[in-house]
Design an enzyme around this catalytic site. Structure first.
Site, PDB file in Angstrom:
ATOM      1  N   GLU A  92       0.813  -1.189   0.016  1.00 28.07           N
ATOM      2  CA  GLU A  92       0.013  -0.100   0.094  1.00 28.07           C
ATOM      3  C   GLU A  92       0.702   1.145  -0.063  1.00 28.07           C
ATOM      4  O   GLU A  92       1.979   1.227   0.694  1.00 28.07           O
ATOM      5  CB  GLU A  92      -0.929  -0.096   1.142  1.00 28.07           C
ATOM      6  CG  GLU A  92      -1.887   1.179   1.323  1.00 28.07           C
ATOM      7  CD  GLU A  92      -2.526   1.100   2.828  1.00 28.07           C
ATOM      8  OE1 GLU A  92      -3.488   2.121   3.133  1.00 28.07           O
ATOM      9  OE2 GLU A  92      -2.128   0.329   3.678  1.00 28.07           O
ATOM     10  N   TRP A  93       0.541   2.191  -0.974  1.00 31.53           N
ATOM     11  CA  TRP A  93       1.224   3.438  -0.864  1.00 31.53           C
ATOM     12  C   TRP A  93       0.855   4.525   0.314  1.00 31.53           C
ATOM     13  O   TRP A  93      -0.545   4.706   0.402  1.00 31.53           O
ATOM     14  CB  TRP A  93       1.067   4.195  -2.159  1.00 31.53           C
ATOM     15  CG  TRP A  93       1.765   5.264  -2.234  1.00 31.53           C
ATOM     16  CD1 TRP A  93       1.339   6.534  -1.714  1.00 31.53           C
ATOM     17  CD2 TRP A  93       3.132   5.947  -2.783  1.00 31.53           C
ATOM     18  NE1 TRP A  93       2.454   7.611  -2.000  1.00 31.53           N
ATOM     19  CE2 TRP A  93       3.467   7.046  -2.542  1.00 31.53           C
ATOM     20  CE3 TRP A  93       3.901   4.789  -3.515  1.00 31.53           C
ATOM     21  CZ2 TRP A  93       4.648   7.513  -3.297  1.00 31.53           C
ATOM     22  CZ3 TRP A  93       5.111   5.475  -4.204  1.00 31.53           C
ATOM     23  CH2 TRP A  93       5.428   6.799  -3.525  1.00 31.53           C
ATOM     24  N   LEU A  94       1.715   4.714   1.181  1.00 32.90           N
ATOM     25  CA  LEU A  94       1.375   5.856   2.435  1.00 32.90           C
ATOM     26  C   LEU A  94       2.162   6.997   2.330  1.00 32.90           C
ATOM     27  O   LEU A  94       3.266   6.817   2.113  1.00 32.90           O
ATOM     28  CB  LEU A  94       1.428   4.921   3.638  1.00 32.90           C
ATOM     29  CG  LEU A  94       0.582   3.736   3.994  1.00 32.90           C
ATOM     30  CD1 LEU A  94       1.177   2.921   5.338  1.00 32.90           C
ATOM     31  CD2 LEU A  94      -0.697   3.822   3.775  1.00 32.90           C
ATOM     32  N   ASP A 204      12.517  -3.836  15.268  1.00 29.61           N
ATOM     33  CA  ASP A 204      13.716  -3.098  14.551  1.00 29.61           C
ATOM     34  C   ASP A 204      12.852  -1.359  14.511  1.00 29.61           C
ATOM     35  O   ASP A 204      13.211  -0.696  13.581  1.00 29.61           O
ATOM     36  CB  ASP A 204      13.950  -3.460  13.117  1.00 29.61           C
ATOM     37  CG  ASP A 204      15.250  -2.506  12.784  1.00 29.61           C
ATOM     38  OD1 ASP A 204      15.939  -1.960  13.507  1.00 29.61           O
ATOM     39  OD2 ASP A 204      15.559  -2.656  11.572  1.00 29.61           O
TER      40      ASP A 204
END
Length: 295
Positions: A92-94, A204
């Site tokens: 998904e592009w966020l 991380d």
């Protein structure tokens, strides 16, 4: 930015249509792309076969975090195995914006909710369903250990500290001896304070791996998941920076417990050793000083 005229055929086969790509950049193991088809937009990572398992592990971690419904992560749209070898990870592009004054409070609440959930492993324990990666370093998550203090001591000693020691076999012997001393001292180092509690952790979580959406929602990404002591997550957040303002207060109000200084240093040692593996230099000396102070 480089504009590619031909779409990746694998995208069309799996997702339908023709996707136009724009190169965004590259890391040591993968390239990144913007993929657009009409109003649809995806963020892609592509890697040759040598780095393909890192993308498979990233997808596994994102799906595990998403399944908790506690903290926002990019949705995994597809993991495409390329016919000629290698993998494309379609996410998904966020679009991130600068965090506002309340971001830390929302982030603390979300992470506390993640850590409060029962670990998803069955049977419960420390470890994960597969080995994955901490940065570019393979991270050992198997075999699993029971969700007890003794189980955590065994897991952290073997899968975390000793695994890094093996990767530092060409380092000076004083560092390797100091790591051995810390492993031997783990029962004493973990005797004080709350008992280790198994939780699904990002693994991380430094400040380069979180962000905020325009509506204020905290997002975490690039995970190295495992079921570990939740306090190990918090120690990492203070190693190369600090949590955003309000985070600690919100995390505590939601029932989370912050590690004391000694436990923070212990859990940070793993990441310092990883940086010694990856980059050498001053990280070797920083890891040595920390290990000696602990042991």
């Amino acid at each position: 930015m480089q504009q590619l005229q031909e779409p990746l055929p694998e995208l069309g086969e799996l997702l339908g249509g023709r996707w136009q790509l724009q190169a965004l950049g590259a890391s040591a193991f993968c390239d990144t792309w913007e993929a657009r088809q009409g109003r649809d937009l995806l963020f892609l990572k592509s890697a040759a076969e040598a780095g393909a398992d890192m993308l498979r592990a990233e997808a596994d971690g994102l799906r595990a975090l998403a399944a908790t419904r506690t903290v926002r992560v990019p949705t995994v749209h597809a993991v495409l195995e390329r016919p000629g070898g290698g993998v494309i990870l379609a996410l998904e592009w966020l679009q991130f914006v600068r965090p506002d004054a309340e971001f830390g409070f929302r982030f603390g609440q979300a992470l506390a909710a993640l850590h409060a959930q029962a670990p998803p492993l069955r049977p419960p324990g420390f470890g994960w369903t597969r080995d994955n990666y901490i940065g570019a370093t393979p991270q050992r998550n198997t075999p699993r250990h029971p969700p007890t203090a003794a189980g955590w001591i065994a897991f952290f000693g073997q899968a975390r500290l000793r695994a890094m020691r093996e990767r530092l076999r060409h380092a000076a012997s004083d560092l390797r001896l100091a790591i051995d001393a810390v492993i031997d001292a783990l029962p004493q180092l973990l005797a004080e304070g709350p008992p280790p509690r198994a939780a699904l952790v990002h693994g991380d979580l430094w400040q380069g791996n979180w962000g905020m959406l325009a509506d204020g929602t905290p997002v975490i990404f690039d995970p190295a998941v495992s079921c570990s002591d939740a306090q190990a997550e918090l120690a990492m957040m203070e190693l190369f920076g600090s949590p955003p303002r309000g985070f600690r207060e919100a995390y505590a109000r939601a029932g989370g417990t912050w590690p004391d200084l000694r436990r923070t240093q212990l859990y940070q040692l793993y990441h310092l050793l990883n940086h010694a593996v990856l980059f050498g230099g001053s990280y070797v000396q920083q890891a040595l000083r920390t290990a000696r102070a602990l042991a």
